[in-house]
Design an enzyme around this catalytic site. Structure first.
Site, PDB file in Angstrom:
ATOM      1  N   THR A  56       0.817  -1.216   0.000  1.00  0.00           N
ATOM      2  CA  THR A  56       0.000   0.000   0.000  1.00  0.00           C
ATOM      3  C   THR A  56       0.849   1.264   0.000  1.00  0.00           C
ATOM      4  O   THR A  56       1.991   1.252   0.477  1.00  0.00           O
ATOM      5  CB  THR A  56      -0.904   0.001   1.260  1.00  0.00           C
ATOM      6  OG1 THR A  56      -1.523   1.270   1.408  1.00  0.00           O
ATOM      7  CG2 THR A  56      -0.097  -0.262   2.539  1.00  0.00           C
ATOM      8  N   ASP A  57       0.251   2.356  -0.464  1.00  0.00           N
ATOM      9  CA  ASP A  57       0.942   3.654  -0.403  1.00  0.00           C
ATOM     10  C   ASP A  57       1.020   4.190   1.030  1.00  0.00           C
ATOM     11  O   ASP A  57       1.785   5.118   1.313  1.00  0.00           O
ATOM     12  CB  ASP A  57       0.250   4.680  -1.317  1.00  0.00           C
ATOM     13  CG  ASP A  57      -1.202   4.966  -0.961  1.00  0.00           C
ATOM     14  OD1 ASP A  57      -1.737   4.333  -0.017  1.00  0.00           O
ATOM     15  OD2 ASP A  57      -1.815   5.821  -1.624  1.00  0.00           O
ATOM     16  N   GLU A  58       0.223   3.591   1.950  1.00  0.00           N
ATOM     17  CA  GLU A  58       0.187   4.128   3.318  1.00  0.00           C
ATOM     18  C   GLU A  58       1.514   3.969   4.045  1.00  0.00           C
ATOM     19  O   GLU A  58       1.747   4.624   5.060  1.00  0.00           O
ATOM     20  CB  GLU A  58      -0.937   3.468   4.118  1.00  0.00           C
ATOM     21  CG  GLU A  58      -2.303   3.724   3.521  1.00  0.00           C
ATOM     22  CD  GLU A  58      -3.430   3.649   4.530  1.00  0.00           C
ATOM     23  OE1 GLU A  58      -3.168   3.608   5.737  1.00  0.00           O
ATOM     24  OE2 GLU A  58      -4.589   3.646   4.083  1.00  0.00           O
ATOM     25  N   LYS A  89       2.151  -3.136   7.470  1.00  0.00           N
ATOM     26  CA  LYS A  89       2.425  -3.342   6.037  1.00  0.00           C
ATOM     27  C   LYS A  89       3.874  -2.949   5.727  1.00  0.00           C
ATOM     28  O   LYS A  89       4.549  -3.598   4.926  1.00  0.00           O
ATOM     29  CB  LYS A  89       1.448  -2.541   5.169  1.00  0.00           C
ATOM     30  CG  LYS A  89       0.016  -3.033   5.174  1.00  0.00           C
ATOM     31  CD  LYS A  89      -0.165  -4.430   4.603  1.00  0.00           C
ATOM     32  CE  LYS A  89       0.043  -4.494   3.109  1.00  0.00           C
ATOM     33  NZ  LYS A  89      -0.332  -5.833   2.561  1.00  0.00           N
TER      34      LYS A  89
HETATM   35  P1  NAD Z   1      -9.621  -7.245   2.412  1.00  0.00           P
HETATM   36  O1  NAD Z   1      -9.601  -6.929   3.858  1.00  0.00           O
HETATM   37  O2  NAD Z   1     -10.843  -6.952   1.627  1.00  0.00           O
HETATM   38  O3  NAD Z   1      -9.296  -8.801   2.188  1.00  0.00           O
HETATM   39  C1  NAD Z   1      -8.287  -9.458   2.878  1.00  0.00           C
HETATM   40  C2  NAD Z   1      -8.422 -10.944   2.616  1.00  0.00           C
HETATM   41  O4  NAD Z   1      -7.359 -11.622   3.311  1.00  0.00           O
HETATM   42  C3  NAD Z   1      -9.732 -11.544   3.153  1.00  0.00           C
HETATM   43  O5  NAD Z   1     -10.268 -12.440   2.215  1.00  0.00           O
HETATM   44  C4  NAD Z   1      -9.307 -12.282   4.419  1.00  0.00           C
HETATM   45  O6  NAD Z   1     -10.132 -13.394   4.729  1.00  0.00           O
HETATM   46  C5  NAD Z   1      -7.894 -12.706   4.049  1.00  0.00           C
HETATM   47  N1  NAD Z   1      -7.044 -12.918   5.221  1.00  0.00           N
HETATM   48  C6  NAD Z   1      -6.903 -12.091   6.303  1.00  0.00           C
HETATM   49  N2  NAD Z   1      -6.056 -12.636   7.184  1.00  0.00           N
HETATM   50  C7  NAD Z   1      -5.631 -13.800   6.651  1.00  0.00           C
HETATM   51  C8  NAD Z   1      -4.734 -14.814   7.081  1.00  0.00           C
HETATM   52  N3  NAD Z   1      -4.105 -14.733   8.267  1.00  0.00           N
HETATM   53  N4  NAD Z   1      -4.510 -15.888   6.282  1.00  0.00           N
HETATM   54  C9  NAD Z   1      -5.159 -15.992   5.082  1.00  0.00           C
HETATM   55  N5  NAD Z   1      -6.025 -15.091   4.638  1.00  0.00           N
HETATM   56  C10 NAD Z   1      -6.266 -14.005   5.414  1.00  0.00           C
HETATM   57  O7  NAD Z   1      -8.351  -6.501   1.800  1.00  0.00           O
HETATM   58  P2  NAD Z   1      -8.188  -5.799   0.378  1.00  0.00           P
HETATM   59  O8  NAD Z   1      -8.714  -4.423   0.455  1.00  0.00           O
HETATM   60  O9  NAD Z   1      -8.674  -6.723  -0.670  1.00  0.00           O
HETATM   61  O10 NAD Z   1      -6.600  -5.694   0.314  1.00  0.00           O
HETATM   62  C11 NAD Z   1      -5.821  -6.767  -0.240  1.00  0.00           C
HETATM   63  C12 NAD Z   1      -4.354  -6.390  -0.133  1.00  0.00           C
HETATM   64  O11 NAD Z   1      -4.132  -5.187  -0.862  1.00  0.00           O
HETATM   65  C13 NAD Z   1      -3.890  -6.109   1.286  1.00  0.00           C
HETATM   66  O12 NAD Z   1      -2.591  -6.630   1.437  1.00  0.00           O
HETATM   67  C14 NAD Z   1      -3.887  -4.590   1.395  1.00  0.00           C
HETATM   68  O13 NAD Z   1      -2.923  -4.154   2.315  1.00  0.00           O
HETATM   69  C15 NAD Z   1      -3.519  -4.215  -0.027  1.00  0.00           C
HETATM   70  N6  NAD Z   1      -4.013  -2.906  -0.501  1.00  0.00           N
HETATM   71  C16 NAD Z   1      -5.321  -2.571  -0.360  1.00  0.00           C
HETATM   72  C17 NAD Z   1      -5.775  -1.356  -0.896  1.00  0.00           C
HETATM   73  C18 NAD Z   1      -7.221  -0.944  -0.792  1.00  0.00           C
HETATM   74  O14 NAD Z   1      -7.548   0.200  -1.168  1.00  0.00           O
HETATM   75  N7  NAD Z   1      -8.132  -1.801  -0.345  1.00  0.00           N
HETATM   76  C19 NAD Z   1      -4.874  -0.493  -1.535  1.00  0.00           C
HETATM   77  C20 NAD Z   1      -3.526  -0.872  -1.633  1.00  0.00           C
HETATM   78  C21 NAD Z   1      -3.111  -2.089  -1.133  1.00  0.00           C
HETATM   79  O1  DAU Z   2      -4.194   3.994   0.471  1.00  0.00           O
HETATM   80  C1  DAU Z   2      -4.400   2.615   0.401  1.00  0.00           C
HETATM   81  C2  DAU Z   2      -5.251   2.170   1.555  1.00  0.00           C
HETATM   82  O2  DAU Z   2      -6.580   2.606   1.287  1.00  0.00           O
HETATM   83  C3  DAU Z   2      -5.217   0.657   1.776  1.00  0.00           C
HETATM   84  O3  DAU Z   2      -3.914   0.275   2.127  1.00  0.00           O
HETATM   85  C4  DAU Z   2      -6.185   0.251   2.888  1.00  0.00           C
HETATM   86  O4  DAU Z   2      -6.216  -1.159   3.018  1.00  0.00           O
HETATM   87  C5  DAU Z   2      -7.571   0.758   2.501  1.00  0.00           C
HETATM   88  O5  DAU Z   2      -8.501   0.453   3.539  1.00  0.00           O
HETATM   89  C6  DAU Z   2      -7.552   2.261   2.248  1.00  0.00           C
HETATM   90  O6  DAU Z   2      -7.280   2.977   3.480  1.00  0.00           O
HETATM   91  P1  DAU Z   2      -8.044   4.334   3.867  1.00  0.00           P
HETATM   92  O7  DAU Z   2      -7.979   4.502   5.326  1.00  0.00           O
HETATM   93  O8  DAU Z   2      -7.595   5.460   3.000  1.00  0.00           O
HETATM   94  O9  DAU Z   2      -9.542   3.927   3.372  1.00  0.00           O
HETATM   95  P2  DAU Z   2     -10.984   4.182   4.059  1.00  0.00           P
HETATM   96  O10 DAU Z   2     -11.983   3.786   3.017  1.00  0.00           O
HETATM   97  O11 DAU Z   2     -11.082   3.565   5.399  1.00  0.00           O
HETATM   98  O12 DAU Z   2     -11.003   5.750   4.211  1.00  0.00           O
HETATM   99  C7  DAU Z   2     -10.833   6.614   3.106  1.00  0.00           C
HETATM  100  C8  DAU Z   2     -10.841   8.022   3.631  1.00  0.00           C
HETATM  101  O13 DAU Z   2     -12.166   8.338   4.099  1.00  0.00           O
HETATM  102  C9  DAU Z   2      -9.931   8.240   4.816  1.00  0.00           C
HETATM  103  O14 DAU Z   2      -9.372   9.547   4.740  1.00  0.00           O
HETATM  104  C10 DAU Z   2     -10.853   8.146   6.028  1.00  0.00           C
HETATM  105  C11 DAU Z   2     -12.169   8.682   5.479  1.00  0.00           C
HETATM  106  N1  DAU Z   2     -13.408   8.104   6.075  1.00  0.00           N
HETATM  107  C12 DAU Z   2     -13.505   6.759   6.153  1.00  0.00           C
HETATM  108  C13 DAU Z   2     -14.640   6.182   6.682  1.00  0.00           C
HETATM  109  C14 DAU Z   2     -14.770   4.671   6.803  1.00  0.00           C
HETATM  110  C15 DAU Z   2     -14.427   8.946   6.478  1.00  0.00           C
HETATM  111  O15 DAU Z   2     -14.328  10.186   6.375  1.00  0.00           O
HETATM  112  N2  DAU Z   2     -15.553   8.376   6.992  1.00  0.00           N
HETATM  113  C16 DAU Z   2     -15.694   7.019   7.138  1.00  0.00           C
HETATM  114  O16 DAU Z   2     -16.751   6.574   7.669  1.00  0.00           O
END
Ligand code: NAD
Ligand code: DAU
Length: 358
Positions: free
Chosen positions: A132-134, A162
């Site tokens: 992730t970019d975080e 991460k």
């Molecule tokens: P998600 O939370 O939707 O899904 C995570 C999946 O991993 C689930 O299916 C869960 O059951 C499985 N999991 C959790 N713990 C586990 C374990 N111990 N063993 C096996 N499986 C397990 O997450 P996502 O949003 O699909 O993110 C996927 C990946 O991409 C993550 O590594 C996250 O850090 C990265 N990522 C997410 C975003 C985003 O915006 N969602 C952006 C950049 C990177």
């Molecule tokens: O940047 C990549 C990341 O993006 C991934 O690594 C994470 O797994 C993914 O969950 C996401 O993280 P964020 O914290 O940016 O996503 P979230 O959807 O939780 O929140 C997006 C923005 O909105 C953040 O600034 C917090 C804000 N927010 C979120 C929620 C849930 C609100 O203002 N209200 C809310 O209820």
């Protein structure tokens, strides 16, 4: 075949569906099925012999190694993680366990399997770590976007876990020669996004007549990327990424949260007008207490993956967000199913005190 961890989550399931939509190489999908994992995401693959699902925990190195030896994948693609920042604030332990210890166990199992391969298979093998970019922390309004050389400065237990996993992956390349690749992507959105995250939460709450919670002043900036563009980037890095390298992936779509929520309300007003229209969903917008340690701005410089690998996002924010709202409107049963589980407890835990404090 390829071995995918976390393939029942949001991005992992989109990746598996896209992969099998584009080629016939089988997928072993290894997922613990936490609250975020959902087999309904994979319903289209129910009778598809190319998809083998195994429930398991990446922390269980023995199970992973046995599966690797049995199925002999040419690559491990590591999506599995605890992924929600707010949850990492309430309960960081699961993040340390899965994201750090789990990645370590997976790397160890992969290293053992890889070391047993013959020279050709060893050279062709890849371990692709989805990150992730975080990990880069937060940007000021005039700072340049994150590049692959930006120093790590994670601010939440999620991003710290991460970052630790990224460092472990890097070390396995440099120390053991494991052929690793890492992607650091910005915020994804699209189908099967769990409704604890901003975009699906706002769509679900709008339709249910509930508050649309904006943390703090709503001016935090995220760089949004449609999920299938992220999946395409991962495929491209797997095919042609340079070993040991990291690639930033982003949509060049910086937007303040408030503008994202406004865009969602505008589309919903058009596609699913509220009873009594011209009333807008915007009326449900509610400011709540901010997230502790909330990163102000993320922005990705995706120049390296564009230059080296020719990847570019296919969707603009306008096209992707419209498709996303349409998907949620057509899949309300999926949302209702997700919300019928432990989801209600989470919503109560995360939002009850926030509203009181706003
Ligand atoms: P998600 O939370 O939707 O899904 C995570 C999946 O991993 C689930 O299916 C869960 O059951 C499985 N999991 C959790 N713990 C586990 C374990 N111990 N063993 C096996 N499986 C397990 O997450 P996502 O949003 O699909 O993110 C996927 C990946 O991409 C993550 O590594 C996250 O850090 C990265 N990522 C997410 C975003 C985003 O915006 N969602 C952006 C950049 C990177
Ligand atoms: O940047 C990549 C990341 O993006 C991934 O690594 C994470 O797994 C993914 O969950 C996401 O993280 P964020 O914290 O940016 O996503 P979230 O959807 O939780 O929140 C997006 C923005 O909105 C953040 O600034 C917090 C804000 N927010 C979120 C929620 C849930 C609100 O203002 N209200 C809310 O209820």
């Amino acid at each position: 075949m390829i071995f995918v961890t976390g393939g029942a989550g949001f991005i992992g399931s989109n990746f598996v569906l896209d992969w099998l939509g584009q080629c016939d190489e089988p997928v072993l999908n290894f997922d613990k099925l936490t609250y975020a994992g959902n087999m309904h995401n994979l319903a289209a693959l129910k009778d598809d012999a190319r998809h083998l699902f195994v429930r398991g925990d990446i922390c269980d190195g023995e199970q992973v190694l046995a599966l690797l030896r049995q199925h002999r994948p040419r690559a491990v693609l590591h999506f599995a993680a605890e992924s929600h920042v707010d949850r990492s604030i309430h309960a960081p332990g699961d993040f340390i366990n899965t994201n750090i210890n789990g990645t370590f166990s997976l790397l160890e199992a992969t290293r053992a399997y890889w070391s047993e391969l013959d020279a050709d298979a060893k050279a062709a093998f890849r371990f692709l770590h989805v990150s992730t970019d975080e990990v880069y922390g937060t940007l000021g309004p005039d700072d340049a976007p994150f590049s692959e050389t930006t120093a790590y400065a994670p601010n939440s237990p999620y991003s710290a876990s991460k970052a630790a996993s990224d460092h472990l992956v890097r070390s396995y390349h440099h120390t053991y020669g494991l052929p690793t690749l890492t992607t650091n992507c910005s915020n994804n959105y699209g189908p099967y996004h769990f409704p604890e995250k901003l975009i699906p939460l706002v769509i679900a709450n709008a339709l249910a007549g509930k508050p649309l919670p904006i943390y703090g002043d709503g001016q935090q900036v995220r760089d949004w990327l449609y999920v299938s563009d992220h999946c395409a980037a991962i495929r491209r890095v797997l095919d042609a990424g340079r070993l040991g390298e990291t690639y930033n992936v982003g949509g060049w779509n910086e937007m303040a949260n408030l503008d994202v929520v406004r865009a969602l309300c505008t589309i919903l007003d058009r596609l699913a007008p509220k009873a009594g229209a011209p009333v807008s969903y915007l009326e449900q917008l509610t400011y709540v207490a901010d997230r502790p340690g909330h990163d102000r701005r993320y922005a990705i410089d995706a120049g390296k993956i564009e230059r080296e690998l020719g990847w570019k996002p296919a969707e603009t924010f306008d096209s992707g967000i419209f498709k996303t709202v349409q998907w949620y409107l057509s899949n309300q049963a999926w949302v209702a199913d997700v919300q019928s589980g432990a989801y209600a407890n989470w919503v109560e835990q995360n939002y009850l005190n926030r509203e009181a404090a706003a």
